[in-house]
Design a protein around this motif. Structure first.
Motif, PDB file in Angstrom:
ATOM      1  N   LYS A   1      81.169  38.343  73.796  1.00  0.00           N
ATOM      2  CA  LYS A   1      81.247  39.784  73.977  1.00  0.00           C
ATOM      3  C   LYS A   1      80.935  40.466  72.659  1.00  0.00           C
ATOM      4  N   ILE A   2      79.984  41.379  72.710  1.00  0.00           N
ATOM      5  CA  ILE A   2      79.629  42.166  71.535  1.00  0.00           C
ATOM      6  C   ILE A   2      80.058  43.604  71.806  1.00  0.00           C
ATOM      7  N   SER A   3      80.972  44.090  71.001  1.00  0.00           N
ATOM      8  CA  SER A   3      81.475  45.457  71.152  1.00  0.00           C
ATOM      9  C   SER A   3      80.761  46.391  70.190  1.00  0.00           C
ATOM     10  N   ASP A   4      80.690  47.678  70.585  1.00  0.00           N
ATOM     11  CA  ASP A   4      80.072  48.664  69.707  1.00  0.00           C
ATOM     12  C   ASP A   4      78.706  48.172  69.215  1.00  0.00           C
ATOM     13  N   SER A   5      77.835  47.828  70.135  1.00  0.00           N
ATOM     14  CA  SER A   5      76.546  47.217  69.801  1.00  0.00           C
ATOM     15  C   SER A   5      75.759  48.067  68.811  1.00  0.00           C
ATOM     16  N   GLN A   6      75.129  47.384  67.876  1.00  0.00           N
ATOM     17  CA  GLN A   6      74.313  48.032  66.865  1.00  0.00           C
ATOM     18  C   GLN A   6      72.873  47.551  66.962  1.00  0.00           C
ATOM     19  N   LEU A   7      71.966  48.348  66.418  1.00  0.00           N
ATOM     20  CA  LEU A   7      70.550  47.987  66.499  1.00  0.00           C
ATOM     21  C   LEU A   7      70.294  46.614  65.855  1.00  0.00           C
ATOM     22  N   GLY A   8      71.053  46.312  64.835  1.00  0.00           N
ATOM     23  CA  GLY A   8      70.889  45.028  64.156  1.00  0.00           C
ATOM     24  C   GLY A   8      71.367  43.837  64.954  1.00  0.00           C
ATOM     25  N   ASP A   9      72.007  44.092  66.087  1.00  0.00           N
ATOM     26  CA  ASP A   9      72.441  42.983  66.945  1.00  0.00           C
ATOM     27  C   ASP A   9      71.297  42.456  67.801  1.00  0.00           C
ATOM     28  N   ALA A  10      70.195  43.164  67.838  1.00  0.00           N
ATOM     29  CA  ALA A  10      69.055  42.719  68.646  1.00  0.00           C
ATOM     30  C   ALA A  10      68.543  41.388  68.105  1.00  0.00           C
ATOM     31  N   ALA A  11      68.502  40.390  68.979  1.00  0.00           N
ATOM     32  CA  ALA A  11      68.120  39.038  68.554  1.00  0.00           C
ATOM     33  C   ALA A  11      68.181  38.115  69.757  1.00  0.00           C
ATOM     34  N   MET A  12      67.761  36.860  69.539  1.00  0.00           N
ATOM     35  CA  MET A  12      68.037  35.791  70.497  1.00  0.00           C
ATOM     36  C   MET A  12      69.403  35.225  70.173  1.00  0.00           C
ATOM     37  N   TYR A  13      70.189  34.982  71.195  1.00  0.00           N
ATOM     38  CA  TYR A  13      71.509  34.405  71.012  1.00  0.00           C
ATOM     39  C   TYR A  13      71.553  33.049  71.712  1.00  0.00           C
ATOM     40  N   PHE A  14      71.966  32.063  70.955  1.00  0.00           N
ATOM     41  CA  PHE A  14      72.041  30.703  71.477  1.00  0.00           C
ATOM     42  C   PHE A  14      73.493  30.246  71.519  1.00  0.00           C
ATOM     43  N   CYS A  15      73.860  29.709  72.661  1.00  0.00           N
ATOM     44  CA  CYS A  15      75.143  29.054  72.827  1.00  0.00           C
ATOM     45  C   CYS A  15      74.939  27.577  72.529  1.00  0.00           C
ATOM     46  N   ALA A  16      75.910  26.939  71.908  1.00  0.00           N
ATOM     47  CA  ALA A  16      75.771  25.520  71.574  1.00  0.00           C
ATOM     48  C   ALA A  16      77.109  24.821  71.681  1.00  0.00           C
ATOM     49  N   SER A  17      77.069  23.583  72.094  1.00  0.00           N
ATOM     50  CA  SER A  17      78.262  22.747  72.103  1.00  0.00           C
ATOM     51  C   SER A  17      78.050  21.593  71.139  1.00  0.00           C
ATOM     52  N   LEU A  18      79.116  21.152  70.543  1.00  0.00           N
ATOM     53  CA  LEU A  18      79.039  20.100  69.534  1.00  0.00           C
ATOM     54  C   LEU A  18      80.115  19.070  69.810  1.00  0.00           C
ATOM     55  N   GLY A  19      79.647  17.883  70.229  1.00  0.00           N
ATOM     56  CA  GLY A  19      80.535  16.746  70.315  1.00  0.00           C
ATOM     57  C   GLY A  19      80.140  15.807  69.194  1.00  0.00           C
ATOM     58  N   ASN A  20      79.317  14.846  69.502  1.00  0.00           N
ATOM     59  CA  ASN A  20      78.731  14.006  68.451  1.00  0.00           C
ATOM     60  C   ASN A  20      77.448  14.613  67.909  1.00  0.00           C
ATOM     61  N   GLN A  21      76.862  15.508  68.635  1.00  0.00           N
ATOM     62  CA  GLN A  21      75.687  16.241  68.160  1.00  0.00           C
ATOM     63  C   GLN A  21      75.617  17.577  68.871  1.00  0.00           C
ATOM     64  N   PHE A  22      74.750  18.446  68.324  1.00  0.00           N
ATOM     65  CA  PHE A  22      74.597  19.760  68.902  1.00  0.00           C
ATOM     66  C   PHE A  22      73.736  19.717  70.157  1.00  0.00           C
ATOM     67  N   TYR A  23      74.152  20.493  71.164  1.00  0.00           N
ATOM     68  CA  TYR A  23      73.309  20.775  72.310  1.00  0.00           C
ATOM     69  C   TYR A  23      73.223  22.288  72.425  1.00  0.00           C
ATOM     70  N   PHE A  24      71.989  22.784  72.480  1.00  0.00           N
ATOM     71  CA  PHE A  24      71.764  24.217  72.521  1.00  0.00           C
ATOM     72  C   PHE A  24      71.307  24.665  73.903  1.00  0.00           C
ATOM     73  N   GLY A  25      71.704  25.871  74.273  1.00  0.00           N
ATOM     74  CA  GLY A  25      71.137  26.506  75.445  1.00  0.00           C
ATOM     75  C   GLY A  25      69.750  27.036  75.135  1.00  0.00           C
ATOM     76  N   THR A  26      69.110  27.621  76.128  1.00  0.00           N
ATOM     77  CA  THR A  26      67.740  28.095  75.963  1.00  0.00           C
ATOM     78  C   THR A  26      67.678  29.515  75.421  1.00  0.00           C
ATOM     79  N   GLY A  27      68.832  30.157  75.266  1.00  0.00           N
ATOM     80  CA  GLY A  27      68.878  31.442  74.595  1.00  0.00           C
ATOM     81  C   GLY A  27      68.860  32.639  75.527  1.00  0.00           C
ATOM     82  N   THR A  28      69.411  33.732  75.027  1.00  0.00           N
ATOM     83  CA  THR A  28      69.378  35.031  75.691  1.00  0.00           C
ATOM     84  C   THR A  28      68.823  36.043  74.709  1.00  0.00           C
TER      85      THR A  28
END
Lengths: 113, 111
Positions: free
Chosen positions: B78-105
């Protein structure tokens, strides 16, 4: 504070040419180091990671190789580039266990023609 | 193997408003961590927030907070009070023994 550098920032290479991308970390010792590739519009794919000098683990069999000649230096190489090697290459580091947060470098944009 | 799914390829938000980015994951690890990374046009990946799976309390970093639902394997940002500088690709990732990334939003902030 720690910083991570990558160079070159951008590279255009012909198919069949060799490749060497370099990554260095400052301000820390014995970091874990990682190479990722990001294809256009996609997430990150882990290519290699290293927990120490000379120790390289490969996650994806391919045309690339990695080396760690010094504690804070990580190199990504290829003897003959393929068109499919084009992409954005990111180096990252972390401390301690492999489950620690990774911090990324600025990346190298590679275009193979 | 772990998987991370971001089902929203693109999102937009009005400046100063709140937006929530979705992420689900699947892991067999008992000890793992979850992350949100931001990738602005410069393409450098920047850590936004981190959540240890063993902690029930949701992580918060200034205007950024997560809703971590461990049983549902859901990890939204959740991003509150969104700012112009928040514009970007956002990646979710999980880390067990290695990183796994989503494809981004891809987040667009509308002035």
């Amino acid at each position: 504070s720690q910083t991570i550098h990558q160079w070159p920032a951008t590279l255009v290479q012909p198919v069949g040419s060799p490749l060497s991308l370099e990554c260095t970390v400052e301000g820390t010792s014995n970091p874990n180091l990682y190479w990722y590739r990001q294809a256009a519009g996609r997430g990150l794919q882990l290519l290699f990671y290293s927990v120490g000098i000379g120790q390289i683990s490969s996650e994806v069999p391919q045309n690339l190789s990695a080396s760690r000649p010094q504690d804070r230096q990580f190199i990504l190489s290829s003897k003959k580039l393929l068109l499919s090697d084009s992409g954005f290459y990111l180096c990252a580091w972390s401390m301690g266990r492999l489950q620690e947060t990774q911090y990324f470098g600025p990346g190298t944009r590679l275009l193979v023609l | 193997a772990q998987t991370v799914t971001q089902s929203q390829p693109e999102m937009s938000v009005q400046e100063a408003e709140t937006v929530t980015l979705s992420c689900t994951y699947d892991t067999s690890e008992s000890d793992y961590y979850l992350f949100w990374y931001k990738q602005p046009p410069s393409r450098q990946m920047i850590l936004v927030i981190r959540q240890e799976a063993y902690k029930q309390q949701n992580a918060t970093e200034n205007r950024f907070s997560v809703n971590f639902q461990k049983a549902a394997k859901s990890f939204s940002l959740k991003i509150s009070d969104s700012q112009l500088g928040d514009a970007a690709m956002y990646f979710c990732a999980s880390l067990g023994n290695q990183f796994y990334f989503g494809t981004g939003t891809s987040l667009t902030v509308i002035p």
